[in-house]
Enzyme design. Sequence first.
Site, short mmCIF file in Angstrom:
data_model
loop_
_atom_site.label_atom_id
_atom_site.label_comp_id
_atom_site.label_asym_id
_atom_site.label_seq_id
_atom_site.Cartn_x
_atom_site.Cartn_y
_atom_site.Cartn_z
N GLN A 38 0.76 -1.38 0.18
CA GLN A 38 0.23 0.21 -0.17
C GLN A 38 0.91 1.37 -0.10
O GLN A 38 0.58 1.96 0.08
CB GLN A 38 -0.78 0.13 0.92
CG GLN A 38 -1.90 -1.01 0.94
CD GLN A 38 -3.16 -0.67 -0.22
OE1 GLN A 38 -3.37 0.52 -0.30
NE2 GLN A 38 -3.54 -1.11 -0.54
N SER A 39 1.81 1.16 -0.64
CA SER A 39 2.71 2.00 -0.76
C SER A 39 2.66 3.54 -1.00
O SER A 39 1.54 3.58 -2.69
CB SER A 39 4.09 2.10 -1.53
OG SER A 39 4.94 3.05 -1.82
N ASN A 40 2.20 4.74 -0.44
CA ASN A 40 1.82 6.09 -1.25
C ASN A 40 2.41 6.48 -2.53
O ASN A 40 2.17 6.96 -3.41
CB ASN A 40 1.37 6.75 -0.27
CG ASN A 40 0.32 6.62 0.52
OD1 ASN A 40 -0.96 6.24 0.13
ND2 ASN A 40 0.82 7.17 2.12
N CYS A 56 4.95 4.58 -3.82
CA CYS A 56 4.39 3.77 -5.22
C CYS A 56 3.27 3.93 -6.27
O CYS A 56 4.23 4.30 -7.53
CB CYS A 56 4.87 1.88 -5.30
SG CYS A 56 6.27 1.63 -4.59
#
Length: 337
Positions: free
Chosen positions: A75-77, A79
């Site tokens: 859930q990387s913002n 990325c």
Amino acid sequence: MSINYPEFKPLAHLPTPFRLLERLTDEFDGPRIWIKCDDQTGCSLTGNKVRKLEFLVAEAISENADVLVTCGGLQSNHCRATAIAAAQHGLQSHLILRGDFESYKEGNLLLDYLVGAKCSFYSSREYLERLQDIFTEVSRDYQSSGKACYLMPTGGSNATGMWGYIRASEELRADFVQNNIEPEYVVVSTGSGGTQAGLTLGFHLLKQATQVVGVAACDNKRYFSSKIQSDVAEWCEKYAAGDQGVLGHEGLNIETWDDYIGPGYAKSYPELLEFIRWMARLEGVILDPVYSGKAFYGLVSQLRKGRFKDCKDIVFVHTGGIYGLFPFAKSLVTESH
Ligand SMILES: *Cc1c(COP(=O)(O)O)cnc(C)c1O
């Protein structure tokens, strides 16, 4: 001093709003609490990573890159913002993700797929042990088909990305002037350290006597102190011809709180979820449980203890994270809430 910026691609809606949180301020016998809304740098392309990407994408394009490669949690913002910024510039993106695809095809990961990012997934263990090798393998694969990669570290936190928050520190100073305030503290969530590093260095270069406090979402004080010093040293090497003299004798004043992480990175706790609901209702400020929620909870816990009683103004920098909120739906909204 006036700052000479390297080239950047406009991606964020700037300046972001800056406002007083009146009802929150009234809750305490203490300083006025202001918010810098970097959760409003855009809608899908939103949050603090967008400011860093303005400089990173410009550098990638100047190096004739075809593919932006970066890494992070599922859930990387960062990325997600990279994938969207790539699509907006006709570039490809490849995301090296920690975790299992089947677990959350929603939130940020949904957007990664929508804009056509190529995602590869690794177990936490493999990711931890082999991240640099994975970067090398991925870029070698593209090279063999004639494509050039531009590699970005976790959170886009390196000397180039740091410019985003050096520039934000100038924007904040303009907000201070406009509101006729001299805040004693600026409080911000810290994860890979680039935001904290950029603001700390930016205020230092501007001779703005406001202390930046990073509230850790992972790791500890010692980690951030050395991470930020090494990012700043890399910046001095690349942009100030190795002249650490720009820092003065006393160097940077790096302050980090590591007491609000709870059970671990991206893991919530009941007081945090309660606080997120409370802030949403009190001020209409939507925080996420991974970063901005923990940071603001840290600030409010310190206010409750009377820590900032003698201060006049404190600024919270909202770094975004809205898409990371959705995977927490079940624990945030229950029948009793
Ligand atoms: C990445 C991120 C942070 C932390 O910023 P760093 O520059 O990585 O320290 C804080 N908040 C949100 C919402 C983020 O996505």
